[in-house]
Enzyme design. Structure first.
Site, PDB file in Angstrom:
ATOM      1  N   GLU A 151      33.165  48.521  56.407  1.00 31.31           N
ATOM      2  CA  GLU A 151      33.862  49.324  57.414  1.00 31.31           C
ATOM      3  C   GLU A 151      35.170  48.683  57.833  1.00 31.31           C
ATOM      4  OE1 GLU A 151      35.059  51.252  61.117  1.00 31.31           O
ATOM      5  OE2 GLU A 151      34.666  49.129  60.832  1.00 31.31           O
ATOM      6  N   ASP A 202      29.256  44.631  58.284  1.00 30.53           N
ATOM      7  CA  ASP A 202      30.339  43.683  58.024  1.00 30.53           C
ATOM      8  C   ASP A 202      31.109  43.459  59.321  1.00 30.53           C
ATOM      9  OD1 ASP A 202      31.302  46.373  57.919  1.00 30.53           O
ATOM     10  OD2 ASP A 202      33.180  45.643  57.075  1.00 30.53           O
TER      11      ASP A 202
HETATM   12 ZN   LIG Z   1      33.039  48.874  64.117  1.00 33.12          ZN
HETATM   13 ZN   LIG Z   2      35.624  47.088  63.889  1.00 34.21          ZN
END
Ligand SMILES: [Zn+2]
Ligand SMILES: [Zn+2]
Ligand SMILES: [Zn+2]
Ligand SMILES: [Zn+2]
Lengths: 476, 476
Positions: free
Chosen positions: A166, A99
């Site tokens: 993340e 992501d």
């Molecule tokens: Zn990263």
């Molecule tokens: Zn990042």
């Protein structure tokens, strides 16, 4: 030493197709913070699945359920991969995320953030996710492919864990890592994470430490609602006055934390540790450039790096509930919350830090003699992490750097936290290495994020070379 | 003394139609802060024009041009009215505003804010603008009409100035008042403004003083952009640390202003002035109720009222540029501006106040030894105002209160500012009286704004009675 010329030559030959692969990935706007773009995040996960399966890897998608703060959407799956299953080889677990941060042309990008734009002269490849973290994730896939094309045996069994949340708190990942510790990750002998950056632009580094972060909120309240300062100024004990007084007791502008006892928790600086700093490729100009000013607390790189890596710091982030707009509002805010955090380092026990912080605030509050109400709380805490840079995982990576870049890497720590590092260490009980691909100027979360062609292609060589060295490095 | 029974009886008989007039006015959502509702503000101005012309008044609409911060819309006109032109009568200039604060049912109103809702049992009439300031403005029109219907000669020449931008900074009004001082307002012998509130709910008051307000902004900047506290915490001089230190030197939580020299500018308390406070109808419970807490600095009404009316105060309103949201953002803000204001009182010269404030900040900044950059500025200043409560304008009003309410009014000051008061005083050089209609519980800018039927109807009597008394009150 492993013979890598064939592999390196193959990577160079395939550079164009690796860049094409990165362009295909950047073109998928897998922004995890935007629930409306969730299908694109999932599409990006499936892209990885397809690439890996095409190379003969086993892939499973782990669903993580609904997103807690957006229950109308599913979390994107974690991509679990395995390439190779030879009990005579070491097994290396690698982590990355597919992501990206939000981006739009209107933020000030010079190019379409979701169309990789390669500047042939400078070698800079602009695009959201180029360096954070699509480039490094694809680096592992490139390495597998180059081995196949060159007909070179892959030196290890590779376990892969690629997540899609993340940039939005890695929702659901900790539980998955714990659950897979004795399943998918069972064979892992060591862990390698490529999701941080070189200290500068020329020299690669291996990262063996991160600071933790304990984030606090202190709330002062009094009146039942916001008041007009004309009507009530001078008659009421103002929560902002109390809060500003409290915040003023935490730290001075030389970075000295004024909370009694905090400094005593910090591991003393050893001579051996001190000796590491002068050699690190870093200058005051580097920090001036990244700051955009010369307003540093120290004027030499050793103190700067120690302050960033191995000493705690306290930052006041802001105030919730007070007037924060432009213009001139004559409000007496009824309830205000000051937010500050402490970056923690070895050997600070987090519970001990909390105890000292709360004791300090209570003492200062007592001193203020206010008739307002105080509430103080820990909002979240992440522990610091330090690995042994003498572990074979690190010495293998160091040799790989020497072979690819012709120089020894810097052994660095970082001031910020990458929570997944500690999670992997605790779940697998194995050494974790941070092996960055990008450089300090990549602007991971900024406009015009880029990855240099050199970092991507030599970085792909480095990841492969690391696997060869880590396959044979003797345990110390 | 003037014979007013006929007038009072007429007002009582017309109460129903006066309430209907208020309902018609409240039904026009003349929200000046919303450019989209500008036609409604204009409609409200035309409503007043029509009502006044129907009663035989001369009316002119003064256009003020485009709205500076919304150049696509015209400012609403100022309604200038004149009723009566008898050189043997005194001429009284009255001011009010026909625009209102924003309101919508979703904010928590129990009824439609733009449909006057009369609770017959309590006598409360709910609706946006009921008390601020449509009720008082219509009070003057009601008074004219009741005189006509009762066949009683109107005692004065009445000049009217009704504006439509009061709730959005009275844009353009000051210039108009200055320009009309020797034109439309030329004959004025005294000024009366009805746009504030009784101190409590039972006893009318006459207001003869307001505090001023000097609003400051101090800005500390360093880094070129916001920084991540993990990466930079401990290495950079944080602007927030400096700003919090500076803000902490301004005032203590007992309301004591710590800026050297400020207290010396305040007029000493005389015995005569001190003697006014004990008699004022006000209790600690009143302030506890309006605060929604007991977090006052003082525990007796005399000190509370003095702190509100005749002593300066300093409030810290908030910080612009820091993290102000919910949640836990680990930012080191690059540039932060603290906002605070000082409520000023006689005899503080505003230029002197600025000088002391800036000198204090510069001294404290020096003491901090910061390598950040400081900027301090005055955002706006409005002067305090005090009139003589012994002027015939006030003694006439006092007698009118006695006749209508059977009690002597409290002579009050207010902590906040009503800038137009000073503008009228300076432009006309005449005594200005603040003669409130509504009571302390009306909630002028809140949800469920209301005006009590008693305040509206007896208030209409009071405005008329005031004109009779002020017509004959001897000059002292
Ligand atoms: Zn990263
Ligand atoms: Zn990042
Ligand atoms: Zn008003
Ligand atoms: Zn108002």
């Amino acid at each position: 030493a492993p013979q890598l010329d064939g592999y390196f030559k193959q990577v160079d030959e395939m550079a164009g197709s690796f860049i094409k692969r990165l362009a295909d990935a950047v073109a998928i706007p897998s922004v995890s913070a935007d629930p409306g773009l969730r299908p694109k995040v999932v599409e990006m996960g499936k892209f990885l699945e397809k690439e890996l399966k095409a190379l003969g890897a086993t892939v499973e998608l782990r669903e993580l359920g609904k997103q807690p703060d957006h229950p109308e959407v599913d979390l994107p799956p974690v991509i679990l991969g395995r390439y190779g299953n030879d009990p005579n080889k070491r097994t290396i677990l690698v982590y990355g995320h597919y992501d990206v941060q939000p981006a739009s042309k209107e933020d000030g990008w010079n190019t379409d953030p979701f169309a990789l734009s390669v500047d042939e002269e400078s070698g800079r490849m602009y695009g959201r996710g180029s360096t954070d973290d699509k480039g490094p994730v694809l680096g592992w896939i490139n390495a597998i492919e180059a081995h196949q094309k060159a007909g070179i045996e892959f030196p290890v069994n590779l376990l892969m864990c690629f997540e899609g949340m993340e940039e939005y708190g890695s929702e659901g990942l900790d539980d998955l890592i714990k659950a897979e510790a004795d399943k998918w990750f069972k064979d892992a002998d060591a862990v390698c994470i490529s999701d941080n950056y070189w200290l500068g632009t020329e020299k690669p580094c291996l990262t063996y430490g991160l600071r933790g972060c304990s984030y606090y909120k202190i709330t002062v309240s009094g009146p039942g609602a916001d008041l007009h300062s004309g009507v009530f100024g001078g008659t009421v004990t103002e929560p902002m006055t109390d809060l500003v007084s409290l915040l003023g007791t935490l730290v001075d502008n030389k970075g000295k934390i004024k909370i009694e006892g905090i400094d005593d928790l910090v591991a003393p600086l050893t001579e051996e540790e001190k000796a590491l700093f002068p050699n690190i490729a870093f200058t005051m100009d580097d920090i001036y450039e990244s700051l955009g000013s010369k307003t540093t607390i120290f004027n030499n790189k050793e103190q700067i790096l120690m302050a960033r890596w191995r000493y705690p710091s306290l930052s006041i982030h802001g105030i919730e509930g007070a007037f924060s707009g432009t213009g001139a509002k004559t409000v007496i805010p009824a309830c205000v919350s000051g937010k500050f955090s402490i970056r923690t380092v070895p050997n600070m026990e987090l519970e001990e830090v909390d105890k000292l912080v709360f004791a300090h605030i209570d003492r200062e509050w007592e001193r203020l003699g206010s008739n307002n109400t105080l509430k103080r709380e820990l909002m979240h805490a992440g522990k610091w992490w330090v690995a042994s840079p003498k572990h074979w995982n690190f010495s293998a990576a160091s040799k790989a750097v020497q072979q690819v870049f012709g120089t020894e890497p810097d052994f660095t720590r970082e001031g910020g936290s990458i929570p997944v590092t500690l999670t992997f260490e605790q779940a697998t009980k194995k050494n974790v290495l941070l092996l960055p691909m990008g450089s300090s100027t990549d602007g991971a979360h900024s406009i015009n994020e880029k990855l240099d062609k050199r970092n991507y292609i030599e970085g792909t060589k480095l990841l492969g070379a690391y696997l060869h060295y880590v396959a044979v490095e003797p345990q110390v």
